[in-house]
Design a protein around this motif. Structure first.
Motif, PDB file in Angstrom:
ATOM      1  N   VAL A 135      35.909  31.075  43.687  1.00 46.42           N
ATOM      2  CA  VAL A 135      35.619  32.465  44.020  1.00 46.42           C
ATOM      3  C   VAL A 135      35.795  32.790  45.508  1.00 46.42           C
ATOM      4  O   VAL A 135      36.505  33.727  45.847  1.00 46.42           O
TER       5      VAL A 135
ATOM      6  N   ASP B   7      40.654  32.793  48.296  1.00 43.69           N
ATOM      7  CA  ASP B   7      41.669  33.510  47.550  1.00 43.69           C
ATOM      8  C   ASP B   7      42.983  32.742  47.530  1.00 43.69           C
ATOM      9  O   ASP B   7      44.049  33.322  47.498  1.00 43.69           O
TER      10      ASP B   7
ATOM     11  N   PHE C 223      42.017  38.001  41.145  1.00 43.15           N
ATOM     12  CA  PHE C 223      40.569  37.963  41.298  1.00 43.15           C
ATOM     13  C   PHE C 223      39.847  38.546  40.087  1.00 43.15           C
ATOM     14  O   PHE C 223      38.831  38.029  39.645  1.00 43.15           O
ATOM     15  N   SER C 224      40.410  39.629  39.531  1.00 45.57           N
ATOM     16  CA  SER C 224      39.727  40.260  38.396  1.00 45.57           C
ATOM     17  C   SER C 224      39.683  39.312  37.201  1.00 45.57           C
ATOM     18  O   SER C 224      38.665  39.216  36.507  1.00 45.57           O
TER      19      SER C 224
ATOM     20  N   LYS D  36      39.755  36.112  37.412  1.00 45.68           N
ATOM     21  CA  LYS D  36      38.832  35.050  37.789  1.00 45.68           C
ATOM     22  C   LYS D  36      37.407  35.449  37.407  1.00 45.68           C
ATOM     23  O   LYS D  36      36.675  34.682  36.789  1.00 45.68           O
ATOM     24  N   LEU D  37      37.063  36.693  37.743  1.00 50.35           N
ATOM     25  CA  LEU D  37      35.712  37.158  37.437  1.00 50.35           C
ATOM     26  C   LEU D  37      35.491  37.241  35.924  1.00 50.35           C
ATOM     27  O   LEU D  37      34.420  36.890  35.432  1.00 50.35           O
TER      28      LEU D  37
ATOM     29  N   SER E 124      28.528  34.352  47.000  1.00 46.34           N
ATOM     30  CA  SER E 124      29.809  34.916  47.397  1.00 46.34           C
ATOM     31  C   SER E 124      29.659  36.381  47.783  1.00 46.34           C
ATOM     32  O   SER E 124      30.250  36.836  48.762  1.00 46.34           O
TER      33      SER E 124
ATOM     34  N   SER F  88      30.487  37.692  51.468  1.00 52.02           N
ATOM     35  CA  SER F  88      31.561  38.636  51.793  1.00 52.02           C
ATOM     36  C   SER F  88      31.000  39.921  52.385  1.00 52.02           C
ATOM     37  O   SER F  88      31.628  40.530  53.252  1.00 52.02           O
TER      38      SER F  88
ATOM     39  N   SER G  44      37.578  41.382  53.416  1.00 51.19           N
ATOM     40  CA  SER G  44      36.654  40.983  52.347  1.00 51.19           C
ATOM     41  C   SER G  44      36.144  42.164  51.540  1.00 51.19           C
ATOM     42  O   SER G  44      35.420  41.972  50.563  1.00 51.19           O
TER      43      SER G  44
ATOM     44  N   MET H  72      37.146  42.223  47.775  1.00 54.85           N
ATOM     45  CA  MET H  72      36.501  41.156  47.028  1.00 54.85           C
ATOM     46  C   MET H  72      35.031  41.489  46.805  1.00 54.85           C
ATOM     47  O   MET H  72      34.510  41.336  45.683  1.00 54.85           O
TER      48      MET H  72
ATOM     49  N   GLN I 144      34.655  44.112  44.109  1.00 58.88           N
ATOM     50  CA  GLN I 144      34.873  43.576  42.756  1.00 58.88           C
ATOM     51  C   GLN I 144      33.700  42.729  42.293  1.00 58.88           C
ATOM     52  O   GLN I 144      33.289  42.796  41.125  1.00 58.88           O
ATOM     53  N   LEU I 145      33.181  41.938  43.216  1.00 61.24           N
ATOM     54  CA  LEU I 145      32.035  41.104  42.843  1.00 61.24           C
ATOM     55  C   LEU I 145      30.841  41.973  42.475  1.00 61.24           C
ATOM     56  O   LEU I 145      30.154  41.726  41.476  1.00 61.24           O
TER      57      LEU I 145
END
Lengths: 158, 1160
Positions: free
Chosen positions: B600, B603, B609-610, B612-613, B637, B641, B653, B656, B659-660
């Protein structure tokens, strides 16, 4: 007098599974979906046969593949196949197709209707008559013909 | 006992057929009550009626007998002595021979035979006499429907109540019954007849008894009805359904094994018929009868059954029209219907019954052998021709069903088929050599035949399902010593290796989706086999996990494979949970959970990333401990960030972090909410936010990232919203301590929050007016906590916070206004004396907001037109709204704030909302003098005449949207708002009349325009049923609203909502009058909207609305026809298909109302 059918006992086919179109994107308002042969087929498939209570789709008088559309040229050609070679209703069917398309397509379209080559004894006559706008207009003046066409084009709810 | 005089009359009246049925019923009731009340005895009655019972007039005799019978039917509970019973039953028994008066005799026999034992019953010998008389005298099939029904009921009653007496009649009885039911067609009678046969068979259990010789006849009789085909229309005979009849017939067929020689061939014959109904019924009947007929008898038919079954299954599998999707996949994507389902049921039944016989039949079957032999000729799924796929699917399903039947079958089929499959896959060889280590060179391109993989997976999944089922039901447990177990253990390592290496990157690009599906499924099944039956060493298990992980990390472009691999991992993760083995659990944690978490923060990997989540979250759902671990990791994370952005100013960041945070808001928090017991996680998250806020504000970096702050606020809100009151209290205390330590925000002990306001209209520049970034951050996060707080949660120092929010929403922070609305919505009515002094009740809070005049107007400019003193004048919130201060921005902020406060009040049903509405209405009316209110006038005295700016009026109109609409941000159920039921209805019915009258009075066009807008916004959120009931008044203003809203592209959603309201009125019966009155305007509006360019749904709905308009009276719509048709013919060329389709339909409706010309 007993009415004589041109084709008293036509073969009725099962409706083919429709080609599924991907769901249109609702988010993109500017997306353009050009008119295609499936859409034109949708307009035509439920037209009733003048003799029987079956749709042209069920009798395979028209099919998806027999429709050519070029949206950017505003041109559509429908090729239909009468159920029997000597079908006297071919002209009525052709007129129905033309009327339905005139009512359903934008006015910019040029519509060309024709009998599938070799499927009818009076192929040339039918082709000539149905694409002659004077004759088509004249047929509109005939209450009998108009009644028949309206009956064929009446929406069905099945 | 004296005979009452009226008795004769009653009898006469009942017997007389010229009387009406009601009269007859009344006289029957009268006779019944006489007997019931002991005024006469039955004997007396019978004696009185002698003449009626013995007369030669058939009609009178029949009526007379029926009277006695009906009487007895109604006196079931009246005790009768044996002599009476004997003479009565004797009488009726004799009467059975009198076919002209049969009805009465049947009813009478039934009435007497059905009596309960304590009131006197028919003796056994009498019952036998009834049965004998019945068999001798009655020709059932020559009677009418009702009499037949009575006959069957009588027979049934006799068999049930007097089985021994009836049975002693022997063949006579059987013959009689056969004769009685022969040719019956009425559904109800048939139902009875089937029951009678079922009961009859029970009477003669002896296989060599009298029944034996009649079995052929009976089953032939019954066979005529099979399969039950119902021609009755639906409405009629609703009490007997096809299913009831079919079931009764099935029970009759299954009642004795003696029927077997006749019925099984019949079923098999019908099974080969082309009728689907016949097939389904045959399969059902066979499944039901097989256990009743017994294994020995069925064994004779095993071969025939197997052949028929195979044919039925093969022919019923239709090619699925659907394209291959992993969700809908069952076997090879061939659709299965009822026939297939029933066929598999039957297969299972017969297999259980005659395991050896059936399994040898299946194993020796030629078709199956052919399938096996052909397998090697095709590699991938796409190489196999359609017919081959179908055959393969049939074999696969049959193998699955048969293997899953029981452990014996499982062993047999495994032994017979598994080695062959392994041979085809060339797996057995490498096993025999003893090599069980990962063989990277196992080249599969031409050896991994799809057919073999598919059948192998079906076998494995059947075996696994069998094990799982037996564990759930705790029946015969399966040992590791079973043959299939041993075989699987022998091959498992090589098989796993083979699957792993086929799934390795590179092989997947060329393979078909279906190939991949079954490889993943196979590996997944092997990985989730119970430990005790298939021990897989740690290293092999890890190898499986690594294979899937490498797909997750590398093959993300192959969406199906990626999803399947993820699902397999989740499955494996869940399975570890149920059969916990620490070694496997820890390797899953290390290889899957930790590995993906470690990705996570960096990168570097190419995995988007999406995705990954998504993968992280899905894996987390497999097990709570995984999720906890994942939440911890993600939390780290997120804050890392966030700090990166806020402390170090690293803008890279931002994405990211957003999204998180969204992952938390949209997935993790709802998941936690669903599990319901992880509150500490939520609490930790919220507290963590506040811990970090300190460090963010300490930094010098100024970052303006609205999106990031919004995402943080949303996540905080959701986290707090799902917490209990105790946790919320902790969070608020923590937040308040941070807030109060920040002195620039809260001015202690101040009732006047100084905001420099310039009445002269000097525009305040936005920048200087706002808080600093740090303050903004703290303020908004605090606001989000207040928004999400529960009503009972304690908010410290309410007054101070109120002042803070009031001051900040005037600077344009909508969240502050929302927080104020939430506070107002949730505050208690009166604070208890015991509470701390800082507690503030609702009334006080309202007072603070509306009545204190905290805004000092500093007259620090040059010469103001106002006569304000040098100390400044005090202005309340309402004054700000209606424009005492000529500062547009401030005014708009005030109005928006007021709207949110008003919403808080409206939801809880507080009357103060009326004042809010009045202020908003004043704003709307500002530039006209006639509608102006007192307040306005008083203001006019003090200030100069000034008109409100259009933007201010617009925001006042939009405030009604805030009041009526549901918000996602605050004041909803998720954030514990107090919501009174029907508040929308109430507000609608109060405010609409006012708006309507104001529209009439208003003489300024702009003001009217804004009133239309406000009304439209109220209408579109009101419940449709209320709007429809007011349709007559509402419709004109609604139509104006349509044209107002169609002017700005921003309002397109609102326009659509309003159009839907119109279509609701159009389709409702109550709306018709309103529609007729406004037909012309409606049509004008709709034709305008047909060309609305900004939203397809608006165009589509407008055209749909025009269709019912064409049904209005001809004279009314005829003038509009050309206009409509012209508009529609343009729509025929619309860029969107849905619009064009509606246009064709609408054109048809409008064109058909008059002319027939092709164009118009």
């Amino acid at each position: 007098m007993v009415y004589e059918f041109f084709n008293a006992n036509p073969v009725v086919y099962k409706k083919k599974e429709r080609q599924v179109r991907g769901a249109p994107s609702d988010t993109d308002e500017s997306a353009v979906e050009p008119i295609d042969h499936l859409e034109v087929f949708d307009h035509l498939r439920n037209i009733k046969d003048p003799e029987h209570h079956y749709s042209l789709e069920e009798l395979r008088v028209i099919s998806e593949d027999a429709i050519e559309v070029e949206d950017h040229c505003s041109f559509v050609r429908v090729t239909f196949t009468p159920t029997v070679n000597s079908c006297g209703m071919a002209l009525v069917i052709a007129l129905c197709l033309r009327m339905k398309l005139m009512r359903s397509l934008p006015s910019r379209y040029k519509v060309d209707i024709r009998v599938a080559p070799g499927s009818h004894s009076d192929e040339a006559i039918v082709n000539k008559q149905v694409n002659d706008k004077e004759r088509v207009a004249a047929s509109q003046e005939q209450p009998l013909i108009l009644d028949l066409i309206d009956r064929c084009l009446a929406p069905s709810y099945d | 006992m004296a005979v009452p005089s009226e008795l004769a009359q009653h009898i006469e009246s009942y017997v007389d057929t010229s009387r009406s049925p009601t009269q007859q019923a009344t006289s029957l009731d009268a006779v019944i009550s006489l007997v019931k009340n002991h005024l006469i005895t039955i004997e007396t009655l019978v004696r009185e009626m002698e003449i009626y019972l013995t007369t030669t007039d058939n009609v009178i005799r029949a009526r007379g007998t029926l009277l006695i019978a009906e009487l007895l039917m109604n006196l079931v509970s009246k005790p009768l002595d044996n002599v009476t019973m004997h003479s009565l039953i004797g009488f009726f028994t004799d009467r059975l021979a009198d076919w002209r008066a049969l009805r009465g005799a049947l009813v009478g026999c039934l009435a007497l035979l059905r009596r309960k034992s304590n009131n006197g019953t028919v003796t056994a010998s009498d019952a036998k006499a009834v049965a004998e008389s019945y068999l001798r005298n009655i020709q059932v099939q020559s009677l009418g429907q009702h009499d037949r029904k009575l006959c069957y009921e009588l027979l049934e009653c006799l068999i049930e109540r007097y089985p021994n007496e009836v049975a002693s009649l022997g063949e006579n009885l059987i013959y009689g019954i056969c004769e009685a039911v022969d040719g019956e067609k009425d559904p109800y009678c048939l139902l009875r007849a089937f029951h009678i046969i079922e009961a009859l068979v029970q009477l003669f259990p002896d296989p060599s008894g009298p029944l034996a010789s009649y079995c052929g006849d009976i089953s032939e009789n019954l066979g005529l009805y099979f399969p039950i085909h119902f021609t009755h229309p639906n409405g009629e005979e609703a009490d007997v359904k096809r299913d009831d009849l079919s079931r009764a017939l099935m029970l009759a067929f299954a009642s004795t094994p003696l029927f077997e020689p006749f019925t099984v061939p019949l079923f098999l014959e019908k099974l080969s018929s082309p009728l689907p109904l016949a097939k389904v019924d045959s399969l059902k009947y066979l499944s039901y009868c097989a256990p009743n007929y017994g294994a020995d008898r069925m064994a004779k038919h095993a071969g025939a059954i197997w052949i028929s079954l195979k044919n039925a299954i093969s022919t019923s599998m239709l090619e699925s029209a659907k394209s291959f999707t992993s969700q809908s996949l069952n076997g090879l994507g061939f659709e299965e219907n009822e026939i297939t389902t029933e066929a598999f049921m039957l297969l299972k039944t017969v297999l259980m019954q005659n395991s050896d016989l059936l399994s040898s039949l299946i194993m020796d079957d030629e078709d199956i052998s052919t399938t096996f032999n052909n397998m090697t000729s095709y590699g991938s799924y796409s190489d196999i021709p359609l017919q081959g796929k179908q055959r393969l699917h049939v074999v696969g399903r049959i193998l699955y069903i048969t293997t899953k039947t029981n452990i014996a079958c499982c062993n047999r089929f495994f032994e017979s088929f598994f080695p062959r499959l392994m041979d085809i896959l060339e797996i057995s060889k490498r096993n025999s050599s003893g090599g069980c280590f990962l063989d990277e060179n196992y080249s599969l391109a031409n050896k991994f035949h799809f057919g073999a993989v598919y059948l192998c997976v079906e076998l494995l999944s059947a075996y696994r399902d069998l094990i799982m089922e037996s564990r759930v039901t705790a029946t015969d447990s399966i040992h590791a010593k079973e043959a299939c177990c041993c075989m699987l253990q022998r091959f498992s390592l090589s098989l796993i290796n083979a699957f792993c290496s086929t799934l390795r990157t590179g092989c997947n690009k060329v393979s078909d989706d279906v190939d991949i599906y079954f490889r993943v499924k196979g590996l997944q099944i092997l990985a989730t086999f119970p430990e005790d039956l298939l021990p897989i060493s740690g290293s092999i298990f890890e190898n499986i996990l690594r294979t899937f992980m490498s797909i997750i990390l590398v093959d993300f472009n192959h969406i199906l494979l990626w999803k399947l691999a993820l699902r397999a991992l989740v499955h494996i993760g869940t399975f570890i949970d149920t059969c916990s083995r620490s070694e496997k659990a820890s390797s899953f944690m290390a290889i899957v959970v930790e590995k993906i978490l470690s990705l996570v923060p960096f990168d570097e990997s190419t995995l988007p990333f999406s995705l990954k989540l998504e993968a992280i979250f899905e894996i987390g759902t497999s097990r709570q401990s995984h999720m906890l671990k994942i939440i911890r990791g993600l939390e780290e994370s997120v804050f890392a960030s966030l700090s990166d952005v806020y402390v170090h100013g690293n803008l890279r960041s931002v994405d990211m972090a957003i999204q998180l945070l969204e992952c938390f808001s949209n997935k993790i928090f709802p998941w936690i909410h669903g599990t319901g017991d992880l509150e500490e996680v939520l609490l930790r998250f919220a507290i963590n936010v506040w811990n970090h806020v300190k460090s963010w504000t300490a930094s010098d970096v100024q970052v303006q990232e609205k999106g990031l702050l919004d995402a943080t606020m949303m996540a905080t809100k959701l986290a707090v919203g799902s917490c209990s009151e105790e946790s919320q209290n902790i969070i608020i205390q923590k937040a308040y301590s941070v807030l109060s330590s920040n002195t620039s925000l809260i001015v202690k002990e101040s009732t006047t929050t100084s905001i420099p306001v310039h009445p002269e209209g000097l525009q305040l520049t936005r920048q200087t007016d706002k808080f600093s970034h740090k303050d903004e951050c703290i303020l908004l996060l605090f606001a989000s906590i207040i928004i999400a707080a529960r009503p009972k949660t304690h908010i410290p120092n309410v007054r101070e916070i109120l002042h803070l929010f009031i001051a900040s929403f005037l600077k344009g922070y909508v969240s502050s206004a929302q927080a104020l609305g939430s506070m107002i919505n949730k505050l208690g009515l009166k604070s208890n004396g015991t509470e701390i002094s800082s507690d503030c009740a609702l009334e006080e809070a309202i007072y603070i907001i509306f009545n204190t005049k905290p805004w000092n107007s500093y007259n620090n400019s040059v010469s103001g037109q106002c006569e304000a003193t040098s100390n400044g004048i005090e202005i309340g919130l309402s004054d700000l709204c209606v424009g005492y201060v000529n500062n547009r921005l401030l005014q708009v902020n005030a109005i928006v704030g007021l709207a949110w406060i008003g919403k808080g009040l409206l939801l809880r049903g507080h009357e103060k909302v009326k004042d809010v509405t009045m202020i908003l209405l004043q704003c709307l009316l500002s530039d006209g003098s006639t509608g102006a209110s007192k307040l306005k006038q008083s203001l006019l005295e003090k200030t100069c005449e000034q008109d409100l700016h259009p933007s201010v009026m617009k925001s006042a109109a939009d405030a009604f949207h805030i009041l009526m609409s549901d918000s996602d941000d605050c004041l909803n159920q998720k954030f514990h708002a107090i919501i009174r039921p029907l508040y929308k209805q109430r507000f609608f019915s109060t405010v609409m009349p006012i708006l309507l009258s104001l529209v009439v009075k208003s003489d300024s066009s702009f003001s009217r325009y804004m009133l239309y807008r406000a009304s439209a916004l109220v209408i579109l959120d009101a419940p449709l049923i209320v709007v429809v009931s007011e349709a007559k008044k509402i419709t004109p203003i609604l139509l104006e609203g349509l044209s107002v809203l169609s002017e700005d592209i921003v309002d397109k959603e609102k326009l659509y909502a309003l159009l839907l309201v119109l279509s609701g009125i159009l389709t409702d019966k109550n709306g018709q009058e309103a529609i007729m009155e406004n037909a012309h305007i409606i049509i004008n509006r709709l034709t305008d909207l047909i060309s609305y360019p900004h939203k397809m749904l608006v165009r589509e709905t407008a055209i749909q609305c025009l269709v019912p308009m064409s049904k209005l009276p001809y004279t009314m719509i005829y003038p509009m026809r050309t206009q409509v048709l012209q508009a529609i013919s343009k729509a025929l060329d619309d860029p969107r298909r849905a619009v064009r389709q509606e246009a064709v339909r609408c054109r048809q409706a409008w064109a058909s109302i008059a002319s027939r010309s092709p164009h118009f």
